[in-house]
Design an enzyme around this catalytic site. Structure first.
Site, PDB file in Angstrom:
ATOM      1  CE1 TYR A 132      -4.196   1.815   0.402  1.00  0.00           C
ATOM      2  CE2 TYR A 132      -2.702   3.617   1.811  1.00  0.00           C
ATOM      3  CZ  TYR A 132      -3.722   2.966   0.890  1.00  0.00           C
ATOM      4  OH  TYR A 132      -4.974   4.248   0.531  1.00  0.00           O
ATOM      5  CG  ASN A 217      -6.266   5.773   6.695  1.00  0.00           C
ATOM      6  OD1 ASN A 217      -6.500   4.635   6.875  1.00  0.00           O
ATOM      7  ND2 ASN A 217      -7.280   7.004   5.158  1.00  0.00           N
ATOM      8  CD  GLN A 262       9.977  12.102  11.087  1.00  0.00           C
ATOM      9  OE1 GLN A 262       9.099  11.136  11.149  1.00  0.00           O
ATOM     10  NE2 GLN A 262      10.952  12.917   9.965  1.00  0.00           N
ATOM     11  CG  HIS A 265       5.184  12.440   9.002  1.00  0.00           C
ATOM     12  ND1 HIS A 265       5.253  12.063   8.221  1.00  0.00           N
ATOM     13  CD2 HIS A 265       6.731  12.585   9.796  1.00  0.00           C
ATOM     14  CE1 HIS A 265       6.346  11.871   8.164  1.00  0.00           C
ATOM     15  NE2 HIS A 265       7.477  11.893   8.478  1.00  0.00           N
ATOM     16  CD  GLU A 330       7.731   5.743  12.722  1.00  0.00           C
ATOM     17  OE1 GLU A 330       7.606   5.365  11.731  1.00  0.00           O
ATOM     18  OE2 GLU A 330       7.032   6.484  13.177  1.00  0.00           O
ATOM     19  CG  HIS A 331      11.880   7.517  12.961  1.00  0.00           C
ATOM     20  ND1 HIS A 331      10.655   8.171  12.683  1.00  0.00           N
ATOM     21  CD2 HIS A 331      12.015   7.227  11.941  1.00  0.00           C
ATOM     22  CE1 HIS A 331      10.292   8.058  11.753  1.00  0.00           C
ATOM     23  NE2 HIS A 331      11.022   6.954  10.882  1.00  0.00           N
ATOM     24  CG  ASP A 364      10.891  10.303   7.070  1.00  0.00           C
ATOM     25  OD1 ASP A 364      11.412   9.265   7.629  1.00  0.00           O
ATOM     26  OD2 ASP A 364      10.682  11.409   7.910  1.00  0.00           O
ATOM     27  CG  HIS A 424       4.414 -39.259  18.695  1.00  0.00           C
ATOM     28  ND1 HIS A 424       3.443 -38.701  18.494  1.00  0.00           N
ATOM     29  CD2 HIS A 424       5.027 -37.665  18.064  1.00  0.00           C
ATOM     30  CE1 HIS A 424       3.013 -37.356  17.830  1.00  0.00           C
ATOM     31  NE2 HIS A 424       4.000 -36.754  17.796  1.00  0.00           N
TER      32      HIS A 424
END
Length: 451
Positions: A132, A217, A262, A265, A330-331, A364, A424
């Site tokens: 996506y 989203n 950031q 965003h 995340e970063h 990015d 077994h």
């Protein structure tokens, strides 16, 4: 970024110069979003492509062809400024180079566990991936490099890509060109839940994909969550996050710019600083406020900083590292006098950016080579970002010759008998008897008592 009372007790006293004004992390599971996504996926599964086209018309205003052909993808680059096109080509080249290097370091192997008993592992790519490619408020032009391109570097035979159209204008040409550069096999003008449903249910004149990847989203994220199990996914990403560990040797203007880089965003994107210098922390706060005054995206970045911004003073480097590992951002940027200390000590982050000359934006946009599809919301404690390894299955195999029976069968026979799993036990017994239980092959092996 939040710290729970238990975590605070473990960390010890901290000085907060700025705390988030929102109590708790941004909501990831809005009941209305869950209900809407469930309704849409059920309709798509029940009514197929008719439902997909209806949602595309209603939500994206798109009534054109769903698939974009190779020539159209190639020509999308002609609609771009020459310098933008060149930058995209560079981003693809570097992201692909790093992904190829990652693949080369994942090697198949065999080992002889015991005489005539061989175990091995092969890295085999998944067969079909659906990527996506978001293009909402800001089109993220490098997304194709990180998803479709990395899947191709891993050796995935078939990669489908979907990107949302924008009314009658269709998909963003730069996103299409990125898909072309990344080697996507087929590209569709489809957005949101309907895109993921179409790929997962096999409605695009293709078999269902094995895996869905890519950011999006809240509706896209929820669709991935609900489809997980039917298909694999990369991760469930929330709002973009950044944290910076910096001391008095860093430049407060640069750190402020990286935090805002950031925060823009989205209005719920956390941006945090942990520093060992209170004076430096206050300078960064002042710089953020000053830069916001003229920032074109100040309505977004300013809201994120106001509601989700953090500045905390740690007593020393060890506590600063501990705070960062609790956040698991995340970063994560490191701008200190001893960046290597943090590289060796930190364990919870999506991707690390070492030194003042390294900034998140480099990754990015794909120019630094590493992937920007990364864990958020403290999930870095158990998860890693997207890479070629996520598209590869480490498949194991075993090969045993007759001579290896003595090294395996007696212990399996004994364990199975103790468990009460007679079938077994029989699989081992048959092989022992075929070799000859009283042959020299079983000398020194445990005797098996029978009831």
């Amino acid at each position: 970024m939040q710290i729970t009372p238990f975590e605070a007790a473990q960390l010890g006293p901290l000085t907060w110069l700025k705390k988030p004004t929102v109590d708790g992390p941004p909501a990831q599971r809005d009941p209305k979003v869950i209900e809407r996504v469930t309704e849409m996926l059920r309709a798509i599964e029940r009514h197929g492509l008719d439902a997909v086209r209806r949602y595309s018309r209603e939500l994206d205003g798109w009534t054109g062809m769903l698939e974009l052909g190779p020539q159209e993808l190639r020509r999308a680059g002609d609609a771009l400024p020459a310098d933008v096109r060149a930058a995209l080509e560079l981003g693809h080249e570097r992201t692909n180079a790093f992904a190829v290097a990652q693949r080369e370091h994942l090697t198949d192997f065999e080992m002889e566990l015991a005489p005539s008993v061989v175990c091995g592992q092969r890295y085999v790519p998944v067969n079909r991936v659906g990527a996506y490619l978001p293009a909402g408020r800001f089109p993220l032009l490098a997304s194709a490099f990180m998803t479709a391109g990395v899947a191709k570097a891993a050796g995935v035979p078939t990669v489908l890509a979907c990107t949302p159209p924008s009314g009658e204008h269709g998909p963003h040409p730069a996103v299409l060109y990125g898909a072309h550069l990344s080697g996507a096999d087929r590209v569709f003008a489809l957005g949101g839940v309907q895109a993921l449903g179409a790929m997962a249910f096999g409605l695009l004149d293709e078999a269902p994909v094995d895996m869905l990847v890519g950011a999006g989203n809240a509706f896209v994220t929820e669709a991935k969550r609900q489809l997980f199990g039917r298909v694999g996914i990369d991760l469930l990403a929330g709002p973009s996050e950044v944290a910076v560990i910096a001391d008095e040797t860093a430049d407060p203007e640069w750190v402020a710019a990286d935090l805002l880089g950031q925060a823009e965003h989205g209005p719920n994107s956390p941006a945090a600083l942990v520093t060992t210098s209170e004076t430096f922390g206050r300078k960064v706060i002042e710089a953020v406020e000053r830069q916001l005054e003229t920032l074109a995206t100040r309505e977004i970045a300013g809201a994120a900083w106001r509601d989700f911004g953090s500045v905390v003073v740690a007593r020393d480097a060890a506590q600063a590292a501990a705070v960062s590992d609790v956040w698991g951002p995340e970063h994560l940027e490191i701008q200190t006098a001893d960046d290597e200390y943090y590289l060796e000590r930190l364990t919870c982050y999506g991707s690390l950016f070492l030194g003042r000359w390294s900034t998140v934006a480099y990754s990015d946009k794909g120019i630094a080579g590493t992937n920007h599809v990364l864990p958020t919301g403290k999930t870095a404690g158990y998860n890693a970002g997207l890479s070629v390894s996520r598209f590869l299955k480490p498949l194991t195999y075993q090969r045993t010759a007759k001579e290896g029976t003595a090294a395996l069968a007696p212990a399996v026979e004994r364990i199975s008998a103790f468990e009460g799993l007679a079938a077994h036990e029989a699989t081992a017994t048959l092989r022992i008897d075929a070799v000859g239980r009283h042959s020299g092959a079983f000398a020194g092996t445990p005797a098996v008592e029978r009831d």
